[in-house]
Design a protein around this motif. Sequence first.
Motif, mmCIF file in Angstrom:
data_model
loop_
_atom_site.group_PDB
_atom_site.id
_atom_site.type_symbol
_atom_site.label_atom_id
_atom_site.label_comp_id
_atom_site.label_asym_id
_atom_site.label_seq_id
_atom_site.Cartn_x
_atom_site.Cartn_y
_atom_site.Cartn_z
ATOM 1 N N GLY A 238 51.891 29.590 30.328
ATOM 2 C CA GLY A 238 50.587 29.050 29.983
ATOM 3 C C GLY A 238 49.729 29.679 29.229
ATOM 4 N N THR A 239 48.592 29.048 28.956
ATOM 5 C CA THR A 239 47.528 29.600 28.240
ATOM 6 C C THR A 239 46.288 29.727 29.082
ATOM 7 N N GLU A 240 45.336 30.154 28.296
ATOM 8 C CA GLU A 240 43.940 30.570 28.924
ATOM 9 C C GLU A 240 43.398 29.215 29.863
ATOM 10 N N GLU A 241 43.509 28.212 29.261
ATOM 11 C CA GLU A 241 43.112 27.019 30.192
ATOM 12 C C GLU A 241 43.850 26.936 31.431
ATOM 13 N N HIS A 242 45.159 26.948 31.312
ATOM 14 C CA HIS A 242 46.085 27.100 32.426
ATOM 15 C C HIS A 242 45.724 28.165 33.695
ATOM 16 N N HIS A 243 45.429 29.468 32.924
ATOM 17 C CA HIS A 243 44.951 30.494 33.820
ATOM 18 C C HIS A 243 43.635 30.030 34.526
ATOM 19 N N ARG A 244 42.870 29.611 33.874
ATOM 20 C CA ARG A 244 41.552 29.343 34.640
ATOM 21 C C ARG A 244 41.532 28.335 35.526
ATOM 22 N N LYS A 245 42.451 27.124 35.249
ATOM 23 C CA LYS A 245 42.577 26.247 36.421
ATOM 24 C C LYS A 245 43.446 26.458 37.532
ATOM 25 N N TRP A 246 44.654 27.132 37.298
ATOM 26 C CA TRP A 246 45.389 27.293 38.620
ATOM 27 C C TRP A 246 45.287 28.968 39.014
ATOM 28 N N LEU A 247 45.226 29.706 38.163
ATOM 29 C CA LEU A 247 45.578 31.190 38.636
ATOM 30 C C LEU A 247 44.611 31.732 39.858
ATOM 31 N N PRO A 248 43.498 31.225 39.750
ATOM 32 C CA PRO A 248 42.672 31.605 40.957
ATOM 33 C C PRO A 248 43.133 31.265 42.503
ATOM 34 N N GLY A 249 43.544 30.089 42.467
ATOM 35 C CA GLY A 249 44.251 29.484 43.569
ATOM 36 C C GLY A 249 45.500 29.987 44.108
ATOM 37 N N ILE A 250 46.145 30.236 43.069
ATOM 38 C CA ILE A 250 47.551 30.894 43.338
ATOM 39 C C ILE A 250 47.366 32.137 43.742
ATOM 40 N N MET A 251 46.512 33.137 43.110
ATOM 41 C CA MET A 251 46.222 34.451 43.729
ATOM 42 C C MET A 251 45.513 34.556 45.215
ATOM 43 N N ASN A 252 44.872 33.505 45.288
ATOM 44 C CA ASN A 252 44.315 33.855 46.656
ATOM 45 C C ASN A 252 44.884 32.787 47.729
ATOM 46 N N LEU A 253 46.132 32.032 47.327
ATOM 47 C CA LEU A 253 46.975 31.151 48.353
ATOM 48 C C LEU A 253 46.438 29.789 48.572
ATOM 49 N N ASP A 254 45.220 29.567 47.936
ATOM 50 C CA ASP A 254 44.857 27.983 48.132
ATOM 51 C C ASP A 254 45.767 27.264 47.435
ATOM 52 N N ILE A 255 46.680 27.543 46.506
ATOM 53 C CA ILE A 255 47.740 26.675 45.963
ATOM 54 C C ILE A 255 49.069 27.425 46.388
ATOM 55 N N PRO A 256 49.833 27.373 47.450
ATOM 56 C CA PRO A 256 50.973 27.787 47.834
ATOM 57 C C PRO A 256 51.877 26.924 46.782
ATOM 58 N N GLY A 257 52.983 27.616 46.131
ATOM 59 C CA GLY A 257 53.672 26.981 45.125
ATOM 60 C C GLY A 257 55.030 27.381 44.922
ATOM 61 N N CYS A 258 55.803 26.629 44.074
ATOM 62 C CA CYS A 258 57.352 26.542 44.109
ATOM 63 C C CYS A 258 57.689 27.032 42.593
ATOM 64 N N PHE A 259 58.739 27.596 42.487
ATOM 65 C CA PHE A 259 59.252 27.782 41.215
ATOM 66 C C PHE A 259 60.590 26.969 41.029
ATOM 67 N N ALA A 260 60.460 25.806 40.457
ATOM 68 C CA ALA A 260 61.558 24.836 40.539
ATOM 69 C C ALA A 260 62.402 24.857 39.397
ATOM 70 N N MET A 261 63.492 25.774 39.287
ATOM 71 C CA MET A 261 64.202 25.719 38.020
ATOM 72 C C MET A 261 65.693 25.480 38.471
ATOM 73 N N THR A 262 66.226 25.861 39.372
ATOM 74 C CA THR A 262 67.705 25.792 39.722
ATOM 75 C C THR A 262 67.955 24.218 40.409
#
Length: 701
Positions: free
Chosen positions: A134-158
Amino acid sequence: MTEVVDRVGTNSAGVSAPRAIAGHPAVDVAALGEQLLGKWADIRRQARELSARSELHKTEGLTHTEHRKRTFGQLRYLVDNGAVHRAFPASLGGSDDHGGNIAGFEELVTADPSLQIKAGVQWGLFGSAVMHLGTEEHHRKWLPGIMNLDIPGCFAMTETGHGSDVASIATTATYEPATQEFVIDTPFRAAWKDYIGNAAIDGLGAVVFAQLVTLGVNHGVHAFYVDLRNPDTKEFLPGIGGEDDGVKGGLNGIDNGRLHFSVVRIPRTNLLNRYGNVDVDGTYSSPIASPGRRFFTMLGTLVQGRVSLDGAAVAASKVALKTAIQYATERRQFNASSPTEEEVLLDYQRHQRRLFTRLATTYAASFAHEQLLQKFDDVFSGAHDSDGDRQDLETLAAALKPLSTWHALDTLQECREACGGAGFLIENRFASLRADLDVYVTFEGDNTVLLQLVAKRLLADYANEFRNVDFGVLARYVVGQAADVAIHRTGLRQVAQFVADTGSPQKAAIALRHEEGQRALLTERVQSMVAEVGSALKGANKLPQHQAAAVFNLHQDDLIDAAQAHAELLQWEAFTEALSQVADPGTKTVLTWLRDLFGLSLIEKNLSWYLMNGRLSMQRGRTVGDYINRLLIKIRPHALDLVDAFGYGPEHLRAAIATGAEQTRQDEARDYFRAQRACGRAPVDERAILGRQSAGKPTQS
């Protein structure tokens, strides 16, 4: 050479044990332990202190539902203790420390492999995908919640129908200019995202990999941020469905599941567009013109999964060997050399063979992992981030991860067997760790597929640079003595070896134990195997596709063998380089024996190849096993020191047989029988009576 006089140490279980023999080299355990900790020693110590806490330990016997709940709670514990933010941008509270992040993360395997992998899904895959793709916009929008576990997430590749072949996944993201949205679809059952961590229960968001289609053109696999569930109700959002993968062979603290999408609309800006962007009107653009190079660049940013699995597998091998060798120095069995005293298990040659050879491999894998981790940090920190550096990192990770994960399973099984029935008890962790690590050999890249990737790189280097001594970045160790194959095939080399050895096993052993002799044998094997396959495949790229594929398939097994031999050479070289950094003479002597054991074990494993291809004479071939056995004797007094240097204490091992309890039991038994013999109350063995009768002697004194 450092000498000691009857040095007796106390091992990590608090048991006194002889550590060296007078006049023999001694290991500086503290200094060796520091070297094994590597560049990020302080972070490893912090991670080990955290992993030692009972709050993070696996509780055996939980149902998979209970285990999942406990593991998710442990993620919050990691957040609260600042253990997950190292790799994230400093502007968001991280420390931009990529190598240190992996070094700390892989230590979690000693607490609970489910925790290590679930943390890896959240921050090493989901979070890293947002950060690196992602870019800076994505970082600001989602990374804080990912880092503090407010946004548990998945890596949906396989996908169910495509695992290692990511380029062929079938999920689509089709752009609609009229709505400025991507439409995510899984068009058939095989396109469902499968085995996805956090998908069954916990995931609120996902990075979904799909074929990007805009204005009727498929631009290949890209990554998209997709909200999965309502954060309040935890119900799937419209168009999204899924199911639980259920109970697995291990790692049951992770809620793996399946996801599918039916006309799921996401904003255009949810495309993680660092390497590929779609404008409002649907125009696609990318800083990387080549679709193939763009694909591998995007996937290359996620190589840290393979790097961390390599390190975690090495850590698990260390834990297993520390437990098994500790137990083997205390457990006694059979009166082999005394009518009254039983033998310590580790004094049996076969027991040494099964444990010391794996100990040597673990040291080699540990030193190689440190080099891989340094390469990873160089690339992701930007210190050395050229296309060539990234390709080298990807190939190095693909070479080492298969060897270390296969080795971990082999080591856990052998240690389990070496500890007999005690090894089968869950309380001693071998069976539990092996079950949890089983999947390491097939996720983050199936091991066989990864080695095929390495083989293709070796072929490319062979085609481009073989005539140079340097032989490309991967085969930098080729010696300048590669010569006419005829000298090997006609037996002239074998005759020369025999003449040089003058029929003496001692001289043959000396030739094999020299560093340059081992390097030549290991390197020549890789060089010869790659050259032979390269010659067989010459011109295949000019054939029709189906014919070229058939020719390649005929030599696939040889290619993978060559890649594995190359990876083993890299481990041997890493071990040898580490030796040059050892200051203490005694430690260096013992580690040299261990390096030689690793190198000669590789030669012994492939002895038929060396004989058939004329690389070794029969005389030298016969000495390999004998010299290995002599090395076992030399290493035996230092076995505890070598595993103590790993730095794992009882709180990491958590194995009943590594607490010194066996030594206490054995001492009690020996004291009991000694007391019986001393006071004359010991019953007479029937065999002794029969022996006296046959000799015509009185049966009583």
